[in-house]
Design an enzyme around this catalytic site. Sequence first.
Site, PDB file in Angstrom:
ATOM      1  N   VAL A  14      47.545  11.749 120.329  1.00  0.00           N
ATOM      2  CA  VAL A  14      47.982  10.349 120.422  1.00  0.00           C
ATOM      3  C   VAL A  14      49.331  10.259 121.149  1.00  0.00           C
ATOM      4  O   VAL A  14      49.492   9.501 122.115  1.00  0.00           O
ATOM      5  CB  VAL A  14      48.093   9.707 119.016  1.00  0.00           C
ATOM      6  CG1 VAL A  14      48.732   8.332 119.104  1.00  0.00           C
ATOM      7  CG2 VAL A  14      46.724   9.612 118.368  1.00  0.00           C
ATOM      8  N   THR A 122      48.786   6.374 112.131  1.00  0.00           N
ATOM      9  CA  THR A 122      48.025   5.513 111.221  1.00  0.00           C
ATOM     10  C   THR A 122      48.656   5.584 109.840  1.00  0.00           C
ATOM     11  O   THR A 122      48.685   6.645 109.222  1.00  0.00           O
ATOM     12  CB  THR A 122      46.554   5.972 111.172  1.00  0.00           C
ATOM     13  OG1 THR A 122      46.040   5.881 112.500  1.00  0.00           O
ATOM     14  CG2 THR A 122      45.736   5.107 110.241  1.00  0.00           C
ATOM     15  N   GLU A 153      47.081   2.879 117.231  1.00  0.00           N
ATOM     16  CA  GLU A 153      46.333   3.337 118.411  1.00  0.00           C
ATOM     17  C   GLU A 153      44.835   3.244 118.164  1.00  0.00           C
ATOM     18  O   GLU A 153      44.395   3.339 117.027  1.00  0.00           O
ATOM     19  CB  GLU A 153      46.766   4.767 118.766  1.00  0.00           C
ATOM     20  CG  GLU A 153      46.647   5.780 117.644  1.00  0.00           C
ATOM     21  CD  GLU A 153      45.285   6.396 117.501  1.00  0.00           C
ATOM     22  OE1 GLU A 153      44.494   6.290 118.444  1.00  0.00           O
ATOM     23  OE2 GLU A 153      45.003   6.972 116.432  1.00  0.00           O
ATOM     24  N   LEU A 155      42.586   5.151 120.247  1.00  0.00           N
ATOM     25  CA  LEU A 155      42.129   6.140 121.225  1.00  0.00           C
ATOM     26  C   LEU A 155      41.048   6.997 120.596  1.00  0.00           C
ATOM     27  O   LEU A 155      41.220   7.481 119.481  1.00  0.00           O
ATOM     28  CB  LEU A 155      43.288   7.045 121.644  1.00  0.00           C
ATOM     29  CG  LEU A 155      44.595   6.352 122.046  1.00  0.00           C
ATOM     30  CD1 LEU A 155      45.682   7.389 122.322  1.00  0.00           C
ATOM     31  CD2 LEU A 155      44.352   5.488 123.271  1.00  0.00           C
ATOM     32  N   ASN A 210      38.768   0.975 111.904  1.00  0.00           N
ATOM     33  CA  ASN A 210      38.151   2.298 111.731  1.00  0.00           C
ATOM     34  C   ASN A 210      37.160   2.301 110.573  1.00  0.00           C
ATOM     35  O   ASN A 210      36.091   2.905 110.655  1.00  0.00           O
ATOM     36  CB  ASN A 210      39.230   3.362 111.493  1.00  0.00           C
ATOM     37  CG  ASN A 210      39.694   3.990 112.799  1.00  0.00           C
ATOM     38  OD1 ASN A 210      39.347   3.519 113.877  1.00  0.00           O
ATOM     39  ND2 ASN A 210      40.486   5.052 112.706  1.00  0.00           N
ATOM     40  N   PHE A 251      28.125   2.025 118.208  1.00  0.00           N
ATOM     41  CA  PHE A 251      28.221   2.665 116.890  1.00  0.00           C
ATOM     42  C   PHE A 251      26.989   2.422 116.024  1.00  0.00           C
ATOM     43  O   PHE A 251      27.072   2.261 114.821  1.00  0.00           O
ATOM     44  CB  PHE A 251      29.524   2.263 116.178  1.00  0.00           C
ATOM     45  CG  PHE A 251      30.678   3.075 116.711  1.00  0.00           C
ATOM     46  CD1 PHE A 251      31.146   2.871 118.001  1.00  0.00           C
ATOM     47  CD2 PHE A 251      31.261   4.079 115.948  1.00  0.00           C
ATOM     48  CE1 PHE A 251      32.160   3.656 118.530  1.00  0.00           C
ATOM     49  CE2 PHE A 251      32.278   4.863 116.471  1.00  0.00           C
ATOM     50  CZ  PHE A 251      32.730   4.645 117.762  1.00  0.00           C
ATOM     51  N   GLY A 259      32.519  12.591 111.829  1.00  0.00           N
ATOM     52  CA  GLY A 259      33.538  13.592 111.486  1.00  0.00           C
ATOM     53  C   GLY A 259      34.807  13.230 112.226  1.00  0.00           C
ATOM     54  O   GLY A 259      35.031  12.071 112.567  1.00  0.00           O
ATOM     55  N   CYS A 262      39.806  11.041 112.125  1.00  0.00           N
ATOM     56  CA  CYS A 262      40.148   9.640 111.839  1.00  0.00           C
ATOM     57  C   CYS A 262      39.267   8.993 110.779  1.00  0.00           C
ATOM     58  O   CYS A 262      39.767   8.592 109.730  1.00  0.00           O
ATOM     59  CB  CYS A 262      40.090   8.840 113.131  1.00  0.00           C
ATOM     60  SG  CYS A 262      41.055   9.611 114.430  1.00  0.00           S
ATOM     61  N   LYS A 265      39.379  10.511 107.219  1.00  0.00           N
ATOM     62  CA  LYS A 265      40.719  10.343 106.626  1.00  0.00           C
ATOM     63  C   LYS A 265      41.000   8.866 106.331  1.00  0.00           C
ATOM     64  O   LYS A 265      41.500   8.512 105.260  1.00  0.00           O
ATOM     65  CB  LYS A 265      41.756  10.900 107.615  1.00  0.00           C
ATOM     66  CG  LYS A 265      43.189  10.709 107.243  1.00  0.00           C
ATOM     67  CD  LYS A 265      44.085  11.532 108.151  1.00  0.00           C
ATOM     68  CE  LYS A 265      44.292  10.923 109.516  1.00  0.00           C
ATOM     69  NZ  LYS A 265      45.255   9.816 109.565  1.00  0.00           N
TER      70      LYS A 265
END
Length: 439
Positions: A14, A122, A153, A155, A210, A251, A259, A262, A265
Amino acid sequence: MRTIRIAVAGTGYVGLVTAAVLAHVGHDVVGVDVDEERVRTLNSGGCPIFEPGLPELLEESRENLSFTLDYREACADADVVFIAVPTPERVDGSANLKYVFASVEQVAEAMGPSCVVVVKSTVPIGTGDRVQRHFESLLAGTGREVEVVANPEFLSQGTAVQDMLHASRVIIGVESERAREIMARVYADLPSPLLFMERRSAEMVKYASNNFLALKIAYINEIANLCDLLGADIDDVARGMGADPRIGDKFLRAGIGYGGSCFPKDTKALHWLSSFHDREIKTVKAAIEVNAVQKISLIKRAHRYHSDFEGLTVAVLGLAFKPGTDDLREAPSLDNVAILLDAGADVRVWDPYAMDNFKRFYPDEVTYCASIPEALADADMCLILTEWPDVLSLDPAVFVEQMRHPLVLDGRNCYALDEMARHALVYESIGRRTVGTAR
Ligand code: UGA
């Protein structure tokens, strides 16, 4: 307009992409990191991570982009300091902010009279306020001041450079007009729309986005599992759903779960945060559970053909958590290979980029293969865990030619069923009918 002097604390993917892109648009950028080897590599023209387009961008920006271990060198003259350090998961699932606050303390020591500090890591909602207060106590009586901005972010690894150069939006959480004005200048030469809001809302956008994407994947995987049982085809179902613009076609790829660094977590962190406030988000909790089971769903399928794996040769194609990266964090390969080895299988693995990282977990226990045919040689079964281009373009005849028993369990739906039906193999994928019958 005067070039903005920017420091970026943390040169992971990042921080590094942020530094390279901001240098590319003409700002003076200094990256600072505690990792000596990383800084040495960067200053000698190397790129310490695998990220398409990044080495070229770093090379092109050498004149106005440098790296240092010294916060003072990076921050003393900086107008803006980006904090892009990791926020790893704690045992209870919450985000560990120790690197963020360690970085804050170093910035406070090193900075000039005033700067804007942008939190890119994050972080849980409310962290920007905590960081602001921490700066105020560290700087009390020095006459120096900081304004903290939240700028999460979006990314994706493997496309991070393009994601930043052409972001669908830039989320900026500010608490003052001055911070808003300087952030508008930071991003002035990038084409993306800037969405300004309050700091806490910006922090929430990151988690909410996310987690929503993780939910979408968990949902399509559950629908796929039901398609398996009821004889529907998930590719057609996803195509039909995705054609509705309210749902969107992104998606909705069913597979063996998400996995990476991001989604796993961030789902756990939001779950922790909501539970902590007695407002558990039940959908997120369900996504976490669904994903954990989905990751090892090929093993369950394998048991339909082999009651135990002792002495079987198993080829594993793909180790990275997705194509375009060598990252193994939370990759399904780690869970699947652990189970196969524990069950006594002889495991042969292939991945174009992630094998060196995999060797850190399994230096000798698996056979590393330089090509797909080599991995498939004499195998009793093949698990496909990452949809690398080499896997997608593979002639299915290679499975038949190389394997002792061509049983292909595809966790990423890489091949058309009609095509697979033309070959003497058994092919199972996620949410689609089984092709061929076991011999
Ligand atoms: C993700 C987000 O996409 C970024 O927007 C975000 O900035 C980033 O996390 C982050 O928080 O730093 P990333 O983890 O790099 O990016 O990867 P994705 O491309 O989102 O894929 C995540 C996982 O979902 C992969 O394992 C992928 O195989 C899986 N996936 C994705 C599916 O199983 N199905 C899909 O349809 C899409």
